[in-house]
Design a protein around this motif. Structure first.
Motif, PDB file in Angstrom:
ATOM      1  N   TYR A 111    -100.166  28.570 -34.448  1.00 30.60           N
ATOM      2  CA  TYR A 111    -100.903  29.174 -33.495  1.00 30.60           C
ATOM      3  C   TYR A 111    -102.288  29.625 -33.926  1.00 30.60           C
ATOM      4  O   TYR A 111    -103.245  29.996 -33.138  1.00 30.60           O
ATOM      5  N   HIS A 112    -102.696  29.209 -35.173  1.00 31.92           N
ATOM      6  CA  HIS A 112    -104.057  29.653 -35.937  1.00 31.92           C
ATOM      7  C   HIS A 112    -104.921  28.170 -34.971  1.00 31.92           C
ATOM      8  O   HIS A 112    -106.122  28.302 -35.081  1.00 31.92           O
ATOM      9  N   HIS A 113    -104.381  27.125 -34.746  1.00 32.81           N
ATOM     10  CA  HIS A 113    -104.790  25.858 -34.172  1.00 32.81           C
ATOM     11  C   HIS A 113    -104.879  25.917 -32.566  1.00 32.81           C
ATOM     12  O   HIS A 113    -105.899  25.271 -32.103  1.00 32.81           O
ATOM     13  N   VAL A 114    -103.718  26.488 -32.061  1.00 31.24           N
ATOM     14  CA  VAL A 114    -103.526  26.109 -30.604  1.00 31.24           C
ATOM     15  C   VAL A 114    -102.990  27.684 -30.070  1.00 31.24           C
ATOM     16  O   VAL A 114    -101.967  28.350 -30.578  1.00 31.24           O
ATOM     17  N   ARG A 115    -103.499  27.749 -29.167  1.00 31.32           N
ATOM     18  CA  ARG A 115    -103.273  29.189 -28.472  1.00 31.32           C
ATOM     19  C   ARG A 115    -101.823  29.520 -28.005  1.00 31.32           C
ATOM     20  O   ARG A 115    -101.144  30.301 -28.121  1.00 31.32           O
ATOM     21  N   ASP A 116    -101.405  28.418 -27.299  1.00 24.83           N
ATOM     22  CA  ASP A 116    -100.128  28.390 -26.518  1.00 24.83           C
ATOM     23  C   ASP A 116     -99.940  27.359 -25.898  1.00 24.83           C
ATOM     24  O   ASP A 116    -100.409  26.153 -26.266  1.00 24.83           O
ATOM     25  N   LYS A 117     -98.872  27.107 -25.332  1.00 24.68           N
ATOM     26  CA  LYS A 117     -97.940  25.659 -24.969  1.00 24.68           C
ATOM     27  C   LYS A 117     -99.177  24.910 -23.896  1.00 24.68           C
ATOM     28  O   LYS A 117     -99.182  23.833 -23.850  1.00 24.68           O
ATOM     29  N   GLY A 177    -103.029  33.750 -49.492  1.00 19.82           N
ATOM     30  CA  GLY A 177    -104.029  32.551 -49.185  1.00 19.82           C
ATOM     31  C   GLY A 177    -104.192  32.295 -47.589  1.00 19.82           C
ATOM     32  O   GLY A 177    -103.606  32.484 -46.699  1.00 19.82           O
ATOM     33  N   ARG A 178    -105.216  31.204 -47.071  1.00 21.11           N
ATOM     34  CA  ARG A 178    -105.438  31.032 -45.941  1.00 21.11           C
ATOM     35  C   ARG A 178    -104.444  30.070 -45.234  1.00 21.11           C
ATOM     36  O   ARG A 178    -103.880  29.027 -46.171  1.00 21.11           O
ATOM     37  N   PRO A 179    -104.220  29.972 -43.960  1.00 21.48           N
ATOM     38  CA  PRO A 179    -103.090  29.181 -43.762  1.00 21.48           C
ATOM     39  C   PRO A 179    -103.571  27.842 -43.784  1.00 21.48           C
ATOM     40  O   PRO A 179    -104.590  27.319 -43.828  1.00 21.48           O
ATOM     41  N   ARG A 180    -102.655  26.977 -44.207  1.00 22.05           N
ATOM     42  CA  ARG A 180    -102.846  25.255 -44.266  1.00 22.05           C
ATOM     43  C   ARG A 180    -103.441  24.831 -43.047  1.00 22.05           C
ATOM     44  O   ARG A 180    -103.001  25.042 -41.967  1.00 22.05           O
ATOM     45  N   ARG A 181    -104.408  24.080 -43.149  1.00 27.05           N
ATOM     46  CA  ARG A 181    -105.140  23.494 -42.016  1.00 27.05           C
ATOM     47  C   ARG A 181    -104.221  22.458 -41.566  1.00 27.05           C
ATOM     48  O   ARG A 181    -103.684  21.364 -42.361  1.00 27.05           O
ATOM     49  N   ILE A 182    -103.950  22.285 -40.301  1.00 29.82           N
ATOM     50  CA  ILE A 182    -103.231  21.079 -39.864  1.00 29.82           C
ATOM     51  C   ILE A 182    -104.317  20.189 -38.913  1.00 29.82           C
ATOM     52  O   ILE A 182    -105.031  20.714 -38.123  1.00 29.82           O
ATOM     53  N   ILE A 204    -101.094  17.223 -34.412  1.00 33.30           N
ATOM     54  CA  ILE A 204    -100.584  18.181 -33.638  1.00 33.30           C
ATOM     55  C   ILE A 204    -100.369  17.191 -32.309  1.00 33.30           C
ATOM     56  O   ILE A 204     -99.393  17.527 -31.581  1.00 33.30           O
ATOM     57  N   VAL A 205    -101.396  16.666 -31.774  1.00 30.28           N
ATOM     58  CA  VAL A 205    -101.410  15.784 -30.496  1.00 30.28           C
ATOM     59  C   VAL A 205    -100.534  14.640 -30.537  1.00 30.28           C
ATOM     60  O   VAL A 205     -99.783  14.509 -29.579  1.00 30.28           O
ATOM     61  N   ASP A 206    -100.524  13.928 -31.463  1.00 32.46           N
ATOM     62  CA  ASP A 206     -99.444  12.858 -31.835  1.00 32.46           C
ATOM     63  C   ASP A 206     -97.952  13.313 -31.687  1.00 32.46           C
ATOM     64  O   ASP A 206     -97.259  12.651 -30.800  1.00 32.46           O
ATOM     65  N   VAL A 207     -97.647  14.464 -32.208  1.00 37.24           N
ATOM     66  CA  VAL A 207     -96.229  14.910 -32.197  1.00 37.24           C
ATOM     67  C   VAL A 207     -96.172  15.285 -30.682  1.00 37.24           C
ATOM     68  O   VAL A 207     -95.176  14.913 -30.300  1.00 37.24           O
ATOM     69  N   ALA A 208     -96.932  16.242 -30.336  1.00 36.42           N
ATOM     70  CA  ALA A 208     -96.771  16.547 -28.875  1.00 36.42           C
ATOM     71  C   ALA A 208     -96.707  15.354 -27.870  1.00 36.42           C
ATOM     72  O   ALA A 208     -95.607  15.556 -26.963  1.00 36.42           O
ATOM     73  N   ARG A 209     -97.505  14.549 -27.852  1.00 38.04           N
ATOM     74  CA  ARG A 209     -97.233  13.341 -27.096  1.00 38.04           C
ATOM     75  C   ARG A 209     -95.991  12.749 -27.208  1.00 38.04           C
ATOM     76  O   ARG A 209     -95.445  12.044 -26.272  1.00 38.04           O
ATOM     77  N   ARG A 210     -95.492  12.359 -28.383  1.00 32.10           N
ATOM     78  CA  ARG A 210     -94.231  11.832 -28.595  1.00 32.10           C
ATOM     79  C   ARG A 210     -93.204  12.461 -27.874  1.00 32.10           C
ATOM     80  O   ARG A 210     -92.279  11.769 -27.434  1.00 32.10           O
ATOM     81  N   ILE A 211     -93.236  13.777 -28.138  1.00 27.53           N
ATOM     82  CA  ILE A 211     -92.062  14.510 -27.472  1.00 27.53           C
ATOM     83  C   ILE A 211     -92.167  14.426 -26.203  1.00 27.53           C
ATOM     84  O   ILE A 211     -91.072  14.307 -25.268  1.00 27.53           O
ATOM     85  N   LEU A 212     -93.471  14.637 -25.582  1.00 32.05           N
ATOM     86  CA  LEU A 212     -93.385  14.621 -24.018  1.00 32.05           C
ATOM     87  C   LEU A 212     -92.967  13.075 -23.454  1.00 32.05           C
ATOM     88  O   LEU A 212     -92.238  13.068 -22.562  1.00 32.05           O
ATOM     89  N   GLN A 213     -93.571  12.171 -24.248  1.00 30.51           N
ATOM     90  CA  GLN A 213     -93.173  10.675 -23.992  1.00 30.51           C
ATOM     91  C   GLN A 213     -91.627  10.504 -23.816  1.00 30.51           C
ATOM     92  O   GLN A 213     -90.994   9.716 -23.052  1.00 30.51           O
TER      93      GLN A 213
END
Length: 272
Positions: A93-99, A50-55, A60-69
């Motif tokens: 990694y299918h959606h975001v290249r790196d950190k 199967g294809r990777p589940r779409r996120i 992604i942004v909401d989780v990353a921002r919360r961790i940063l805050q």
């Protein structure tokens, strides 16, 4: 070879019955170990990949921002974000290249959510107003300051402030290169003040921590530190009464004072 020579199908040699399964011999497609061949299900059908589940990017942004805050840049990782959005790191990694790209996605659009102030016509005053606006909004977003400290990440939507400062510098008589250098000096002042404030805020959350400066200075240090030591007892007061806007205005006037052509008249840095 014997099976083929006798006209028997592979896997039926020696059973006397052509094309029938005896139960003890292999049939085509079976592993001799009795295990299911790689790439097939127990029924002999090929397993679908199967294809990777779409996120959703917003998740992604909401989780990353919360961790940063809450925890800062050091706590942010692709593995951590993947876990919190319910995916594997490989799927992320299918959606975001790196950190770095993750940080850029998190920064993107932050400035667009904040209204632009009305700016004065006088270029010197406009330069100072933009710098103070930059300082004000970043003071409310300490996680952004930490991301920007990495040096080469920025929100494209915030670049209007850089452009305004450089443009104001040119309007005041600086060359484009001088204006760009002036912007860099202004940014260092803004960033330095914010980094110090953020550090002091974190320190204040540790009330039992031993303070070393200025508590380590005593009258015995006056001979070696004739200017600093006498102020040690007033250091907290000096910090509280520090007027960033006034001091930055003095820096701006010093930068513009190097202009090679006459600059428009403007009020003194300490004029309200």
């Amino acid at each position: 070879m014997a099976a083929r020579a006798n006209g028997e199908k592979p896997g039926t040699a020696g059973n006397g019955t052509s094309g029938q399964d005896t139960g003890g011999q292999n049939t085509p497609g079976q592993d001799t170990s009795g295990q299911t061949p790689i790439g097939q299900t127990p029924t002999g059908q090929k397993r679908r990949v199967g294809r990777p589940r779409r996120i959703e990017p917003e998740a992604i942004v909401d989780v990353a921002r919360r961790i940063l805050q809450e925890e800062g840049v050091v706590a942010l990782s692709m593995r951590r974000v993947a876990k919190e959005v319910g995916a594997t790191p490989m799927a992320l990694y299918h959606h975001v290249r790196d950190k770095d790209e993750l940080l850029m996605l998190t920064l993107a659009g932050t400035a667009a959510t904040l209204p632009r102030p009305e700016l004065p016509a006088d270029p010197r005053d406009r330069l100072l107003a933009v710098a103070l606006h930059m300082h004000g909004i970043l003071r409310e977003l300490p996680w952004v300051v930490e991301v920007l400290s990495l040096g080469d990440l920025s929100d494209k939507g915030a670049m209007w402030m850089v452009d305004e400062i450089i443009g104001a510098g040119v309007a005041c008589g600086l060359s484009p290169v001088e204006a760009a250098h002036a912007y860099r000096t202004v940014w260092h002042c803004v960033y330095g003040d914010l980094a110090f404030r953020n550090a002091m805020t974190r320190r204040a959350e540790e009330p039992d921590r031993k303070r070393y400066f200025p508590d380590t200075l005593t009258e015995a240090d006056t001979a070696d530190l004739p200017h600093v030591a006498p102020l040690a007892s007033r250091w907290a007061e000096l910090r509280e009464t520090y007027d960033f806007a006034r001091q930055l205005g003095a820096v701006v006037d010093g930068l513009l004072g190097r202009a090679t052509r006459p600059t428009p008249s403007h009020p003194r840095a300490d004029t309200p």
